[in-house]
Scaffold this active site. Sequence first.
Site, PDB file in Angstrom:
ATOM      1  CG  HIS A   1      -1.811   1.125   1.394  1.00 24.11           C
ATOM      2  ND1 HIS A   1      -3.154   1.062   1.111  1.00 24.11           N
ATOM      3  CD2 HIS A   1      -1.590   2.406   1.817  1.00 24.11           C
ATOM      4  CE1 HIS A   1      -3.716   2.241   1.344  1.00 24.11           C
ATOM      5  NE2 HIS A   1      -2.780   3.078   1.781  1.00 24.11           N
ATOM      6  CD  GLU A   2       1.416   3.693   3.672  1.00 21.95           C
ATOM      7  OE1 GLU A   2       1.640   4.728   3.008  1.00 21.95           O
ATOM      8  OE2 GLU A   2       0.381   3.539   4.350  1.00 21.95           O
TER       9      GLU A   2
ATOM     10  CG  HIS B   1       0.329   6.282  -0.609  1.00 19.65           C
ATOM     11  ND1 HIS B   1      -0.724   6.953  -1.172  1.00 19.65           N
ATOM     12  CD2 HIS B   1      -0.179   5.612   0.468  1.00 19.65           C
ATOM     13  CE1 HIS B   1      -1.827   6.699  -0.477  1.00 19.65           C
ATOM     14  NE2 HIS B   1      -1.510   5.896   0.515  1.00 19.65           N
TER      15      HIS B   1
ATOM     16  CG  HIS C   1       0.485   8.558  -7.216  1.00 20.02           C
ATOM     17  ND1 HIS C   1      -0.811   8.614  -6.740  1.00 20.02           N
ATOM     18  CD2 HIS C   1       0.503   9.383  -8.293  1.00 20.02           C
ATOM     19  CE1 HIS C   1      -1.516   9.421  -7.485  1.00 20.02           C
ATOM     20  NE2 HIS C   1      -0.749   9.912  -8.433  1.00 20.02           N
TER      21      HIS C   1
END
Length: 599
Positions: free
Chosen positions: A389-390, A393, A396
Amino acid sequence: MAETILERSQRPERDLWALEDLYATDEAWEADFTALQARLDEFPAYAGRLGSSGETLLAYLRLDEAVSLLLDKLANYAQRRSDEDTRVAKYQAMTDRVTAVWVEAASRTSFAVPELLAIPDGTLERYLAETPGLELYRRYFQRLRRRREHVLSPAEEKLLAAAGEMAQAPDAIYSLFADADLTFQDAVDSRGQRHALTQGTYVSLLERPDRQLRRSAFENYYAPYGQFRNTVAAVLSAQVKQLQFYAAARKYPTPLDAALDGTEVPTSVYRSLIETVNRNLDKLHRYVALRRKLLGLDELHMYDVYAPLVEGVRRKIPYEEARQTVLEGLAPLGEAYGAILREGFANRWIDVYENPGKRSGAYSAGARVHPYVLLNYNGTLDSQFTLAHEMGHAVHSYLSNRHQPPVYADYVIFVAEVASTCNEALLMEHLLGRTTDRRERASLLNHFLEQFKGTLYRQTMFAEFELRMGELNAQGVPLTAETLCREYRALNARYFGPEMVLDEQIDLEWARIPHFYYNYYVFQYATGYAAAIALSRRILREGAPAVADYLGFLSGGCSRPPIDLLRGAGVDMTTAAPVQDALDLFGRLLDEMEQLTEG
């Protein structure tokens, strides 16, 4: 014997993030801080002159950009240092100093927006055409000028800017309370053994098979929140009131309108999410009933919602294994994406493990030098998904920073959770695709269902609570602990349904949610999850063309409105379809889980 949490000094360097990539020493930070203050002194020379020529306008924008980049670098270092150990006063003070100078910068530049808006359209067009380098800022002007009716006079803007530090006080107070000051009694299992209970270990303890341990962790965790319930309610009430104040000052009908206008997202998207999820609560009620049945319980309590449903498949996942599995699971995103992941793993973008005083939870901070990821990795399947998940980020931010100029590099919060949850969805499909064991598949399906419950349902419930707080405050209803507990209990009853026992402690859950200080942020976890489910399925179905569109989205920053960026990747969030499609998938997964666990 209580489980021990290692001090930061006991961790090898490879497990700690490389803050020296920002500043080699605190002294280097201090030098830049001094340089920043000197640059702030350049702003007054532009007051009253922004509309005088294209050259003056461009020079101001470049100064503002340089100051913003320096502020971002200073803030990243101070905040990351503070989060390593929130008990260290030195780094708290550095963070406070950055916050103060950020407010000062806003005050010093408060003249700019009214002046920029006062430039006639024809004059601005002429400046854009005649001044080399100014065309880059066309979208910046478009975004600014569409909010013209919400910009105040220069004197009023300066006053609002000066109040910025006070407006951030509720979040700062809550963070110190929850992460630095709050302590918990150890949880005790059915054999009388003690387990360290912290912000970082709480959820992992609720995932243990030992029900007595889960109940002890649950009750001990909420005990101090109950002790300080009136204090926390007052802090949260102050947050809601400051949002109402700023919304009213800027002539927005509600704080929700104010929050979403800045990201170019219609409020209809927020309300449609709540409506669509509420139409599908029957599926969540089915899952609650299945959970009670599979656990063999007469009553399902709130401390049972994370308990493993399939015994014998739970194991500790070493961090090195988790990294490799994440790389494999995200392989459908292509070699270029994988190369960025490997760079982050090899070059200490990540602060891996919990230590005393470390900020709880996980996040990614998109510094321009490279992203920084905070984890409190504990070897569970959930923590492996948190890594994926992180890093979503992080990639991105990495791609936006490298493909967009600074003025467009920061993507808005509406799309912030898309990349992270797309990674989780792809990792889940990878894990489901490689297992041949019925019990392991059931365990993974349950984890997938839990992701839906925790993100699409739970975050929407949080969004509904946040909306309700704003409505009550606007009606003049005091947000006391009693009121907040009552409203939160009613939401839990509606979302989880009749098969869930609502322990009194869960009424206090609002007191432990830091995202209620993030200004209508939480709904974007749910909309982001729905978008991510759609994107992950397109990537797996179509391959290279979908990956190209997706990487274009990740590289877009805020160069286009977020709704348009997502449309370019194949998802239209102005309709209810992505949310409904995701909830339909939840229903199908639930059907399979019921079939796998029959008998």
